[in-house]
Write an enzyme that holds these catalytic residues in place. Sequence first.
Site, PDB file in Angstrom:
ATOM      1  N   GLY A  65      -0.261  -5.511  -0.082  1.00 34.55           N
ATOM      2  CA  GLY A  65      -1.105  -5.644  -0.882  1.00 34.55           C
ATOM      3  C   GLY A  65      -0.827  -6.153  -2.505  1.00 34.55           C
ATOM      4  O   GLY A  65      -1.326  -6.867  -2.935  1.00 34.55           O
ATOM      5  N   ALA A 100       0.872  -1.208  -0.103  1.00 36.51           N
ATOM      6  CA  ALA A 100       0.090  -0.086   0.013  1.00 36.51           C
ATOM      7  C   ALA A 100       0.916   1.430   0.027  1.00 36.51           C
ATOM      8  O   ALA A 100       2.037   0.988   0.465  1.00 36.51           O
ATOM      9  CB  ALA A 100      -0.879   0.030   1.260  1.00 36.51           C
TER      10      ALA A 100
END
Length: 264
Positions: free
Chosen positions: A115, A70
């Site tokens: 992520g 992220a």
Amino acid sequence: MSSTLTLENVLYEKKGAIAYVTLNRPKVLNALNQKTWENLRAAFEDVRDDPAIRGTILTGAGDKAFIAGADISEVATITAVEAEKSSSYGQEVLNLIENLGKPVIAAVNGFALGGGCEAAMACTIRVAAENAKFGQPEVTLGIIPGGGGTQRLPRLVGKGRALQLILSGEMINAQEAYRIGLVNEIVPVADLISRAEAILNQIFKNAPIAVKYSLEAVNKGLETSVAEGLSLEASLFGICAATEDKKEGTQAFLQKRHANFKGK
């Protein structure tokens, strides 16, 4: 290569039956901010809806990162309500990738953290370059994985190994990722994309409807009991048996020739 879709943070190109989706923020190691998530969604919706595309390769621009996680500058200022909304949105995008009905190969060319690891896990198959690194370091930031990491990782590598990675925030290399079953193959960096293409081209030799329903049977079956999964398998087997491709495939086998599948 060509594409009619122009995106800010993602390169989206098509060549033959393959779509290439490349995270294009190399200066920040292809970190995922909201705009990048939106670009990914747009690209994979186009893949889903384009009948000429039969498979996709997801990778990152540059030579350092697949997706490093992220964008921490966003995470640092996010409220609880915004965080839940952001997590749900990312999960929706990765669910789209996982349940596309077409194979997606993650070509992991460097860091796949947070992520990025979650995005790779949503793909059908993961091919890692020798320099790839994997991890779910969210606990070191005071948060937990929010893009499906707590669900997909234990399904791929088992509960114990998943919890060790998630709770420690440890980063592992490609060899360890292969050992625990997180990645399918390790290849030299120079061969990464060509190997992903080769896997897709092998899949493309097979009946498109059978490939689609094989994906559905595995993905949905894992979310239910064995008995319900077997029932789903039998239903999808029946649907395949009614297709022109089944007739062509069986006739080609009996006639000792290559099948010419039409996806019908």
